[in-house]
Design a protein around this motif. Structure first.
Motif, short mmCIF file in Angstrom:
data_model
loop_
_atom_site.label_atom_id
_atom_site.label_comp_id
_atom_site.label_asym_id
_atom_site.label_seq_id
_atom_site.Cartn_x
_atom_site.Cartn_y
_atom_site.Cartn_z
N UNK A 86 -40.41 9.79 15.59
CA UNK A 86 -40.42 9.09 14.31
C UNK A 86 -39.19 8.21 14.18
N UNK A 87 -39.47 7.01 13.68
CA UNK A 87 -38.54 5.88 13.66
C UNK A 87 -37.16 6.22 13.09
N UNK A 88 -37.10 7.00 12.00
CA UNK A 88 -35.83 7.24 11.33
C UNK A 88 -34.84 7.98 12.24
N UNK A 89 -35.35 8.62 13.29
CA UNK A 89 -34.48 9.42 14.14
C UNK A 89 -33.78 8.62 15.24
N UNK A 90 -34.10 7.35 15.33
CA UNK A 90 -33.43 6.49 16.31
C UNK A 90 -32.78 5.35 15.52
#
Ligand code: AQP
Length: 342
Positions: A86-90
């Motif tokens: 999931x995007x928020x984790x990168x």
């Protein structure tokens, strides 16, 4: 710059903001699976930061993120073969997005039809994030130097913007750094239409559930929605030009074609001359046979929350190993002191 300088790499994402529906499946997810293999490195993302450009209840966002991940795996994406996260984790996505906010021009952004459609008459009250979202999407793609992006037809304009951003960045800084990404849009159903109105796309945000087939619908719900889908009184034609003025009929034929891996022409050879009373049950049976195994597996995976979270965390770690050096190089190109490694 030629694409061949870059590792063939696929990136795409889906917002965990609503129910995964048949449009997401045929326009995007099924094609993600088709591209998984030896020819490309494949990276697929639950774009949770895009989802919050409109209000999301936090508990529901968490649930939908896991549900989309379950949908990816149930549809055939293998976390060992494709990077799923999931995007928020990168964080590199948002860091690069800021640079791209400074590359993209206001005039480019103001032309984005999806913003106009989603903000509607209340644009003054829309979030700044909803307006800026296409620059974050460009960053999602380019932070991996992705060369190919499979999406539904509604995302075409955002991919053109991604190309414009890459070209302007390369030009402004005199580098050949970002690839000019190829959109992969096609197949028989690049834009699946609303079941009740063939002029509008099938969408998770339509207030009526009867307008879409959700990936979690059971056999009865799928059959009912297809039975009640808007059509016209005529029989199906034998050739596709007979569908040009019949958007609802065309939509059902395209769905049938995409689900059966045929072209619309091939489908009409089989069903031309049939009335909808005969064709709709055929379509319902086909849809149930293709979607039911996916929804059953999704439901099973949703019971394994810790496993989903583990897959997402591992995917984010792998994604970061690609994204971090590309962001570092971008900072160096742009002139940020302290960015240079070693
Ligand atoms: N109707 C569609 N036909 C074909 N492809 C579609 N896609 C979406 N709808 C259709 C494709 O699915 C991918 C993920 O879409 P998204 O989640 O980023 O958001 P969206 O385009 O906004 O999808 P929705 O569900 O229709 O949401 P809303 O309600 O926000 O409009 C993309 O590749 C998209 O092209």
């Amino acid at each position: 710059m030629t694409e061949t300088q870059f590792t063939p790499r696929v990136f795409s994402g889906i917002q965990p903001s609503g129910n995964l529906h048949l449009g997401n499946y045929l326009g995007a997810l099924k094609r993600f699976v088709d591209m998984q293999g030896e020819d490309y490195e494949t990276i697929y993302c639950m774009v949770d930061l895009h989802a919050i450009t409109v209000w999301q209840d936090p508990a529901r966002l968490r649930e939908k993120t896991r549900e989309v991940c379950a949908g990816f795996i149930a549809a055939g994406l293998d976390p060992e073969q494709s990077i799923l996260f999931n995007q928020s984790q990168v964080a590199e996505h948002t860091q690069l997005a800021w640079i791209f906010n400074c590359i993209a021009r206001m005039g480019w952004m103001q032309r984005m039809t999806q913003f106009k459609d989603k903000a509607g008459k209340n644009a003054q009250n829309a979030s700044l994030g909803l307006f800026a979202y296409p620059a974050l999407m460009a960053a999602d793609i380019l932070t991996y130097h992705a060369t190919h992006v499979p999406v539904g037809e509604d995302q075409k304009q955002h991919l053109e913007l991604t190309r414009d951003i890459a070209i302007k960045f390369n030009h402004d800084y005199g580098v050949d750094f970002f690839p000019v990404t190829e959109p992969v849009i096609g197949g028989p159903a690049p834009r699946v239409m609303n079941l009740r109105d063939g002029s509008r796309k099938m969408s998770s945000s339509d207030p009526s559930d009867m307008t879409r087939i959700n990936m979690t619908d059971d056999a009865d719900a799928i059959a009912k929605k297809i039975r009640k889908a808007k059509t016209d009184p005529d029989a199906l034609p034998s050739e596709t030009n007979g569908l040009s003025e019949r958007p609802e009929a065309r939509n059902l034929v395209n769905i049938y074609a995409a689900l059966s891996d045929l072209t619309a022409e091939q489908v009409l050879t089989e069903v031309g001359g049939k009335q909808f009373g005969e064709f709709k049950p055929m379509l319902a049976e086909l849809a149930v046979s293709k979607l039911a195994p996916i929804s059953t597996e999704m439901a099973r995976l949703m019971g394994e929350e810790a496993e989903i979270d583990r897959i997402l965390a591992k995917g984010a770690e792998k994604a970061r190993t690609i994204a971090a050096p590309i962001l570092q190089q971008t900072y160096e190109i742009v002139g940020m002191v302290g960015a240079k490694q070693g």
